[in-house]
Design an enzyme around this catalytic site. Sequence first.
Site, PDB file in Angstrom:
ATOM      1  N   SER A 153      39.854   2.555  -1.287  1.00 44.98           N
ATOM      2  CA  SER A 153      40.604   2.105  -2.204  1.00 44.98           C
ATOM      3  C   SER A 153      42.116   2.486  -2.516  1.00 44.98           C
ATOM      4  O   SER A 153      42.533   3.721  -2.508  1.00 44.98           O
ATOM      5  CB  SER A 153      39.640   1.989  -3.678  1.00 44.98           C
ATOM      6  OG  SER A 153      40.699   1.413  -4.696  1.00 44.98           O
ATOM      7  N   TYR A 166      37.299   8.274  -9.191  1.00 42.96           N
ATOM      8  CA  TYR A 166      37.135   7.204  -8.308  1.00 42.96           C
ATOM      9  C   TYR A 166      38.302   7.235  -7.084  1.00 42.96           C
ATOM     10  O   TYR A 166      38.213   7.317  -5.840  1.00 42.96           O
ATOM     11  CB  TYR A 166      37.272   5.885  -9.010  1.00 42.96           C
ATOM     12  CG  TYR A 166      37.207   4.482  -8.144  1.00 42.96           C
ATOM     13  CD1 TYR A 166      35.869   4.257  -7.555  1.00 42.96           C
ATOM     14  CD2 TYR A 166      38.222   3.792  -7.886  1.00 42.96           C
ATOM     15  CE1 TYR A 166      35.874   2.857  -6.749  1.00 42.96           C
ATOM     16  CE2 TYR A 166      38.268   2.745  -6.953  1.00 42.96           C
ATOM     17  CZ  TYR A 166      36.936   2.042  -6.555  1.00 42.96           C
ATOM     18  OH  TYR A 166      36.856   1.013  -5.886  1.00 42.96           O
ATOM     19  N   LYS A 170      38.112   8.130  -3.424  1.00 43.92           N
ATOM     20  CA  LYS A 170      38.298   7.018  -2.244  1.00 43.92           C
ATOM     21  C   LYS A 170      39.240   7.620  -1.116  1.00 43.92           C
ATOM     22  O   LYS A 170      39.409   7.473  -0.013  1.00 43.92           O
ATOM     23  CB  LYS A 170      38.875   5.680  -2.882  1.00 43.92           C
ATOM     24  CG  LYS A 170      37.674   5.166  -3.753  1.00 43.92           C
ATOM     25  CD  LYS A 170      36.940   4.575  -2.781  1.00 43.92           C
ATOM     26  CE  LYS A 170      35.894   3.507  -3.271  1.00 43.92           C
ATOM     27  NZ  LYS A 170      34.832   3.133  -2.545  1.00 43.92           N
TER      28      LYS A 170
HETATM   29  N1  LIG Z   1      36.086  -5.457  -5.714  1.00 42.81           N
HETATM   30  C1  LIG Z   1      37.410  -4.656  -5.385  1.00 42.81           C
HETATM   31  O1  LIG Z   1      38.549  -5.272  -5.512  1.00 42.81           O
HETATM   32  C2  LIG Z   1      37.247  -3.639  -4.919  1.00 42.81           C
HETATM   33  C3  LIG Z   1      38.658  -2.673  -4.519  1.00 42.81           C
HETATM   34  C4  LIG Z   1      38.681  -1.578  -3.937  1.00 42.81           C
HETATM   35  C5  LIG Z   1      37.446  -1.048  -3.642  1.00 42.81           C
HETATM   36  N2  LIG Z   1      36.220  -1.505  -3.759  1.00 42.81           N
HETATM   37  C6  LIG Z   1      34.967  -0.975  -3.285  1.00 42.81           C
HETATM   38  O2  LIG Z   1      34.277  -1.869  -2.529  1.00 42.81           O
HETATM   39  C7  LIG Z   1      32.742  -1.273  -2.543  1.00 42.81           C
HETATM   40  C8  LIG Z   1      31.910  -2.816  -3.257  1.00 42.81           C
HETATM   41  O3  LIG Z   1      32.559  -2.901  -4.351  1.00 42.81           O
HETATM   42  P1  LIG Z   1      32.312  -4.510  -5.181  1.00 42.81           P
HETATM   43  O4  LIG Z   1      33.358  -4.806  -5.814  1.00 42.81           O
HETATM   44  O5  LIG Z   1      31.471  -5.459  -4.253  1.00 42.81           O
HETATM   45  O6  LIG Z   1      31.266  -3.757  -6.443  1.00 42.81           O
HETATM   46  P2  LIG Z   1      29.810  -4.442  -6.938  1.00 42.81           P
HETATM   47  O7  LIG Z   1      29.467  -3.714  -8.164  1.00 42.81           O
HETATM   48  O8  LIG Z   1      29.673  -5.909  -6.904  1.00 42.81           O
HETATM   49  O9  LIG Z   1      28.674  -4.103  -5.824  1.00 42.81           O
HETATM   50  C9  LIG Z   1      28.499  -2.801  -5.474  1.00 42.81           C
HETATM   51  C10 LIG Z   1      27.244  -2.756  -5.049  1.00 42.81           C
HETATM   52  O10 LIG Z   1      26.873  -1.276  -4.854  1.00 42.81           O
HETATM   53  C11 LIG Z   1      25.460  -0.937  -5.469  1.00 42.81           C
HETATM   54  N3  LIG Z   1      25.329   0.509  -5.734  1.00 42.81           N
HETATM   55  C12 LIG Z   1      26.247   1.258  -6.324  1.00 42.81           C
HETATM   56  N4  LIG Z   1      25.747   2.543  -6.626  1.00 42.81           N
HETATM   57  C13 LIG Z   1      24.811   2.568  -5.392  1.00 42.81           C
HETATM   58  C14 LIG Z   1      24.024   3.570  -4.993  1.00 42.81           C
HETATM   59  N5  LIG Z   1      24.257   4.914  -5.366  1.00 42.81           N
HETATM   60  N6  LIG Z   1      23.076   3.493  -3.800  1.00 42.81           N
HETATM   61  C15 LIG Z   1      22.792   2.148  -3.597  1.00 42.81           C
HETATM   62  N7  LIG Z   1      23.448   0.941  -4.161  1.00 42.81           N
HETATM   63  C16 LIG Z   1      24.530   1.200  -4.986  1.00 42.81           C
HETATM   64  C17 LIG Z   1      25.358  -1.500  -6.657  1.00 42.81           C
HETATM   65  O11 LIG Z   1      24.018  -1.920  -7.144  1.00 42.81           O
HETATM   66  C18 LIG Z   1      26.175  -2.816  -6.421  1.00 42.81           C
HETATM   67  O12 LIG Z   1      25.215  -4.056  -5.877  1.00 42.81           O
HETATM   68  C19 LIG Z   1      32.794  -0.122  -3.538  1.00 42.81           C
HETATM   69  O13 LIG Z   1      32.769   0.895  -3.028  1.00 42.81           O
HETATM   70  C20 LIG Z   1      34.092  -0.385  -4.222  1.00 42.81           C
HETATM   71  O14 LIG Z   1      34.750   0.770  -4.906  1.00 42.81           O
HETATM   72  C21 LIG Z   1      36.112  -2.821  -4.235  1.00 42.81           C
END
Ligand SMILES: NC(=O)c1ccc[n+]([C@@H]2O[C@H](COP(=O)([O-])OP(=O)(O)OC[C@H]3O[C@@H](n4cnc5c(N)ncnc54)[C@H](O)[C@@H]3O)[C@@H](O)[C@H]2O)c1
Length: 309
Positions: A153, A166, A170
């Site tokens: 991230s 976080y 990351k």
């Molecule tokens: N959405 C964004 O703009 C964004 C930006 C930068 C990084 N990210 C990264 O992308 C990834 C996905 O994020 P998202 O936005 O889809 O979030 P989200 O909350 O929609 O999805 C994350 C999923 O991970 C699952 N999860 C969390 N901890 C877990 C564990 N210990 N074991 C198994 N499953 C687990 C949750 O149940 C959830 O379904 C994350 O790592 C997040 O940090 C997202």
Amino acid sequence: MAVSLEGQVALVTGAGRGLGRAYAIDLAKHGAKVVVNDYGGSVSGDGTGDESPAQQVVNEIKAAGGDAIANPGDVGSYEDTYQMVKQAMDTWGRLDAVVCNAGILRDLTIHNMSENDWDLVLRTHLKQCYNLAHHSWPVFRQQSYGRFVMATSTSGLIGNFGQGNYGAAKAGMYGLMNVLKLEGEKYNINVNLISPGAATRMTNNLGGAQQQDAEERAQVMAPEHVAPAVTYLASPQCQESGVCVNASGGHYSRIAIVRNDGVSFDPHGFKDADWIEANWGAITDLSAPKIPWSFRETRDEHYAAKAKA
Ligand SMILES: NC(=O)c1ccc[n+]([C@@H]2O[C@H](COP(=O)([O-])OP(=O)(O)OC[C@H]3O[C@@H](n4cnc5c(N)ncnc54)[C@H](O)[C@@H]3O)[C@@H](O)[C@H]2O)c1
């Protein structure tokens, strides 16, 4: 050559929702059989144990003619992640690509952040990557093939207020990638990062997002804009390792750690802080940046030598 994972097996963590769901569906569309992992918790990692998000994505993939199985394990657990790899091997006899995507948020400024908020976020994001690399490497080495993608991230690569835990986790993935790209090269194991931006439950409640029109945001920031980059990084067609791709509604770019040529001096004598001050401009000048591959080579030198070999 068209990107294809036909006959291959991929594991996507946190694939019950948001970005992971889009990755799993796109990988399946490109021929991969997919282990859909998700432990079904809240954004902060509470209330886990709901297996239905992972199962729903499995149902979607199967309804579209693909093949998938659900896994409810916790990515922070050494044992559960072993079972994820084992499930792929027991079901399909191979594992070609792992996408470490599962994640949570516990945003607090550093003086307010409890030890538990720090530990849980580091465990979920960074230890996940150790767990899955450790367990999948023997399979990848035996196959002489593997693709390992971690979700980083800009919160860590650039910085974001209130996300010390976080951001550290990351950015730690960048360091892990730098090492694993070296350890994996001999075995055709490529290790890359995706730095996504998308409208998901994780981001929809953030300040900036709430000022946007929800329908417009769902379209222009759809996870489906990020998924093609992940599918490419997870495919045999991607021959690069050690690259971080930033992907977000209508934009793809690259984020890299670079270094300059710096300033050399005869180390038989010592310089003092006044000399540092006098030479600060040249020491920190980034007008001609180079991306290192290792201590010895730049990335360009490494790939040029590889192409000749
Ligand atoms: N959405 C964004 O703009 C964004 C930006 C930068 C990084 N990210 C990264 O992308 C990834 C996905 O994020 P998202 O936005 O889809 O979030 P989200 O909350 O929609 O999805 C994350 C999923 O991970 C699952 N999860 C969390 N901890 C877990 C564990 N210990 N074991 C198994 N499953 C687990 C949750 O149940 C959830 O379904 C994350 O790592 C997040 O940090 C997202």
